[in-house]
Write a protein that holds these residues in place. Structure first.
Motif, PDB file in Angstrom:
ATOM      1  N   CYS A 139     -46.735 -52.637 -62.713  1.00  0.00           N
ATOM      2  CA  CYS A 139     -45.328 -52.868 -63.021  1.00  0.00           C
ATOM      3  C   CYS A 139     -44.587 -52.851 -61.695  1.00  0.00           C
ATOM      4  N   LYS A 157     -50.483 -54.302 -68.335  1.00  0.00           N
ATOM      5  CA  LYS A 157     -49.680 -53.075 -68.388  1.00  0.00           C
ATOM      6  C   LYS A 157     -48.919 -52.994 -69.714  1.00  0.00           C
ATOM      7  N   GLY A 158     -48.670 -54.145 -70.328  1.00  0.00           N
ATOM      8  CA  GLY A 158     -47.965 -54.153 -71.614  1.00  0.00           C
ATOM      9  C   GLY A 158     -48.860 -53.988 -72.822  1.00  0.00           C
ATOM     10  N   THR A 212     -42.714 -50.754 -72.514  1.00  0.00           N
ATOM     11  CA  THR A 212     -43.246 -50.304 -71.229  1.00  0.00           C
ATOM     12  C   THR A 212     -42.364 -50.787 -70.085  1.00  0.00           C
ATOM     13  N   ALA A 213     -42.032 -52.071 -70.102  1.00  0.00           N
ATOM     14  CA  ALA A 213     -41.248 -52.644 -68.995  1.00  0.00           C
ATOM     15  C   ALA A 213     -39.875 -51.999 -68.886  1.00  0.00           C
ATOM     16  N   ASN A 271     -47.599 -58.775 -69.899  1.00  0.00           N
ATOM     17  CA  ASN A 271     -47.482 -58.202 -71.247  1.00  0.00           C
ATOM     18  C   ASN A 271     -48.832 -57.858 -71.874  1.00  0.00           C
ATOM     19  N   CYS A 307     -45.061 -53.711 -75.294  1.00  0.00           N
ATOM     20  CA  CYS A 307     -44.954 -54.406 -74.007  1.00  0.00           C
ATOM     21  C   CYS A 307     -43.530 -54.304 -73.439  1.00  0.00           C
ATOM     22  N   ILE A 359     -43.688 -60.530 -68.547  1.00  0.00           N
ATOM     23  CA  ILE A 359     -42.387 -60.067 -69.032  1.00  0.00           C
ATOM     24  C   ILE A 359     -41.529 -59.798 -67.811  1.00  0.00           C
ATOM     25  N   GLN A 418     -53.009 -51.179 -70.014  1.00  0.00           N
ATOM     26  CA  GLN A 418     -52.542 -49.808 -70.161  1.00  0.00           C
ATOM     27  C   GLN A 418     -53.467 -49.017 -71.088  1.00  0.00           C
ATOM     28  N   THR A 460     -40.216 -63.062 -72.408  1.00  0.00           N
ATOM     29  CA  THR A 460     -41.637 -62.818 -72.616  1.00  0.00           C
ATOM     30  C   THR A 460     -42.402 -64.112 -72.810  1.00  0.00           C
ATOM     31  N   HIS A 476     -38.773 -52.499 -80.497  1.00  0.00           N
ATOM     32  CA  HIS A 476     -39.070 -51.575 -79.403  1.00  0.00           C
ATOM     33  C   HIS A 476     -37.878 -50.701 -79.017  1.00  0.00           C
TER      34      HIS A 476
END
Lengths: 321, 321, 321, 321
Positions: C270, C292-293, C136-137, C289, C133, C223, C297, C160, C192
């Motif tokens: 995002c 898309k996190g 990705t951000a 989160n 997550c 996030i 996704q 988060t 991450h």
């Protein structure tokens, strides 16, 4: 000379809140904090806000003190008193529900610690049963009517913060679940109903029903309740009754303006407002469940039993925001 | 005999927070609360938590007092002092940012009110410029390194509660918008950067950059900041520096355990923790923006300037939960 | 004809979020939900929001499906694939971190599932490692600069929601603790970081540092990150780079206005904003989160691997408020 | 071919929520969004979550459409219809309270848009009065008893999110005030009481009292209500009544397990649970005030009036967390 204090179950929410209050109380000194499960740990390691406020280490040994607070799970106080010898001279204040309905225990007689009705009995008391949080909020909202024999069946909804559920991890105290959420629990059968009815019915000369539904709120501290009752009296006369009933009470405020819960958070106050429509009234009351609903009221009771000013150590800065 | 106090701008958040603190302060007496916009209104009608704590009526007339707090919008203090004649004997504490960068004004010289560096100057001061909230949190996190000339460029993110934005209604203080939300504002150009750099650069003998991004948080009180800096010193030596620097400070706590913002809410404490990875350190600091970040620090400065104990009136029960 | 789907670890947050998305997806059918610990329980008994949305019973038996999602604790996917025989024809999408750094495993080669850089490789992929997550951000915020070799050392703070910590009960997910609180964790050593640097360093032709401090926020979903970088390019040129880089991306929005986290909650978007002061830029990015996190996704990757429109089943009504 | 839709008052909460729903509805196309105050502004500039979802520009000119939603302040719809000529063929759905108690207006007859009782009348209706949010939650909780003539006087407490108060900035929607707070408003005289009693009394053959106290909650979306009623029927028979009454309803779920508000947030569902103690029952109900309590129910009504599936465009991913 300061009185010595011990706290049994100091590692829980109400126990630690007592530490926060008593650390700055001018007439007492914390002598020991008892905890079986966290013996050897500094209280400020469990509650970092207490660092440099109180750095006592939790112990599993008790010593004699002038004053003893029991902050144990409900029904554990009796066992604890059976297993531990406490001097008859020690003032015991129990924050659990063991002695609220039946105060006689061994050679002690626990006085119900709601100063707004038992102030005289609490002076020089040696054993005090501190009321429950919802029980305090609802009784304070109903007592003036009960005393005048004006109470009818009561319909109450109350909402409480997550500290009311204690520090144990439960699905309903998980942040992900509770954030932005509301739910009901113990619908129509909360354990405080009997505690409330015992007091109310002793004042009111007819038996009443209390239909009470508690809700879980998405905040940590505070209780807000609304009770609906049939009542024919005009609103201004009702307000006069309430103001008269509480005229000597240090911690009950009667408001003719809209109240909100946060106005009393982090204080020992209870605030009450009454509204009327046709022949029904709604009585709103709000307290901080950990203060007037638990540890603050316990300190108030301690003050009264020692002949001190009620608000000693209880002039708390409101959170306000 | 108690010193008399007046508050200019008592109807705002920092002004009302001063009332909450001073209502229980043993050495002072609130004499008047000045507000142009709410003149004639009881302070407790604006802030119902103050009912039975302080029932003064806001006024638009000033009278001479021993101590005067200015709680005006930024840049309004100078105008106010130009328009109102205040005795040279009056201790003036300004909570705005008018005198933080340049303390000379008329016949007064405002001392920057961060007791952790200017304690000696604040004793007997007659004019004090109280620091900004983020400025307090970030400086306290950086000062021990600056003093040892160990500071390099600083990368800081801070998050603040909605009280930091004041009581005016704005889209970004609407509950619907702010609840569960985070956003940035004044990115890399917050007005506290100059205030911080002025102090830090006076200690550190090379010019630094402070890259600071403030965030809006979904809570009412509190500030949490993390600053990342290059630093080759071992972590334990860094901790030793910090503990030494703050060894006489009443309100700064250095923690080797994980800190969280709420542990200091409703107190005047600042808590600081340091972590290290390779040649980078992260310094976390947390304060209550209305207390150590504003009104609490103002009371601390008042205490120091009067030669009283720093924590007089500031032994506040932590909110904790 | 619909493709069949199985979910391993359907009882967790990301697994149940996949159920929410796939229950309404037009091209797939949920065939089984695997859970060792909750086998025999209806998924809607664990997550009551799913009642009448999906009433499948969790099972501890697997069957062959066209598509398989692994929603297991980090490092558990490898074990699970060693113990269970899955057809080579099955598309496997792993939401854990087992294959993000090293995609080769047995006879499979996991493609890193960030469609904004690996769209072509994801078409017809049979094995996909879904990104983290925060990964990705932060990557989406940095990739356009990395591609132009403009990235320098990165200073990032991210916050988060509690769903990022999973459904297990922990002190830091207790409502009483987390409400109105902020704290840091895994300071400068979040897992991450390596995942992000692997991708960024493959684009940028010099090695970078990513100094990343994650914070715990008092909200459940979302996030928000801010990254500070040295950059001499004018802001409008930077924006042009970003808009060009994401011109074909369905789910990345570049905003020149102030962004806030809640604008993308409950969506797969995002949103990115850039601000500049002197030679420093701050890049803000926000995602949900869990979407898309994580699970959103994963569905996007499933769509791409099957040659479907990327937004199939992902036209989600934003929460907005 | 898609039906064309116009929204009057698209800049408010319920108007923008309609945009969120209709942007993804397969059978309609948004033709214009009317707003006097924000004419010329992109809807996505007011609500950034709508960027790339709907980028229509608000207009102050109307054009003829197949369907028209009125999202105006209460009592403004009549004026608007007096001032604007709308074709008799246009389906008008009014989200205000202008036509809920009295549906006759000019040559139109507004049907009360609660599909659970007026489904048949809503088929082919050309004028629909969409119910209020609390009115929906409380009626759905009471209707099965009313139909069987089992209802007695009702005691209801309900709590609502800040979106119920609209987007205007008010002291009670200021984040600082509302966060962690609870308060009552319109005690015993909320405008929905008449709306509810009109429907209930038409089913129940005796006049009832509805004693309703609404509370403001510290969340943005959702309504939770508890109603206490005297009832002698056994709980299982009550449940049987409810399940039978709602057996054909797409969006009402009857639960025998504890419900919580968040389980239906961001969906069009109403969830109902019943508990019994002695001769009293408590009926809990929860809805999302902007969906089943406003815009979602309006879309449901639009679907019904057009002969489409009720859940078209309403298969919304629950927020869940």
């Amino acid at each position: 000379m300061k009185k010595s204090v011990g706290i049994i179950g100091a590692n829980g929410y109400t126990g630690s809140e007592l530490v926060r209050l008593l650390a700055f109380h001018p007439n007492v000194e914390l002598k020991f904090l008892f905890s079986r499960s966290n013996s050897g740990v500094k209280i400020s390691d469990l509650y970092p806000d207490l660092e440099s406020v109180c750095d006592l280490v939790l112990t599993n040994e008790i010593s004699q003190t002038d004053i003893l607070f029991l902050c144990l799970p409900h029904k554990a106080s009796q066992n604890w008193l059976n297993e531990n010898l406490i001097s008859d001279d020690t003032l015991i204040i129990d924050l659990g529900n063991d002695f609220r309905l039946e105060g006689e225990f061994k050679n002690r007689n626990f006085i119900y610690g709601l100063p707004e009705i038992y102030f005289d009995e609490l002076r020089n008391a040696k054993s005090i049963a501190n009321p429950g949080c919802f029980a305090t909020a609802i009784q304070l909202a109903m007592l003036p009517l009960a005393k005048e024999n004006l109470l009818k069946d009561i319909y109450t909804t109350g909402i409480t913060g997550s500290t009311g559920a204690g520090q144990s991890l439960q699905p309903t105290t998980h942040f992900t679940w509770r954030n932005d959420n509301v739910s009901a629990y113990k619908t129509l059968n909360h354990q405080h109903v009997d505690e409330i009815l015992k007091q109310i019915n002793s004042l009111n000369n007819q038996e009443l029903e209390l239909n009470f539904v508690p809700w879980r709120g998405n905040f940590a501290r505070g209780i807000f309740t609304t009770s609906i009752i049939s009542c024919d009296l005009e609103l201004e006369k009702i307000y006069a009754l309430y103001k008269d009933f509480y005229k000597d009470s240090s911690f009950v405020k009667i408001s003719e303006k809209q109240i909100d819960m946060k106005q009393i958070v982090n204080t020992n106050f209870c605030v009450i407002q009454i509204e009327k429509q046709d022949n029904k009234i709604a009585v709103h009351s709000a307290i901080d469940n950990l203060l007037k609903g638990a540890s603050g009221q316990a300190v108030q009771n301690m003050n009264i039993a020692n002949g001190w000013e009620q608000n000693l150590g209880l002039n708390l800065k409101p959170l306000a925001f």
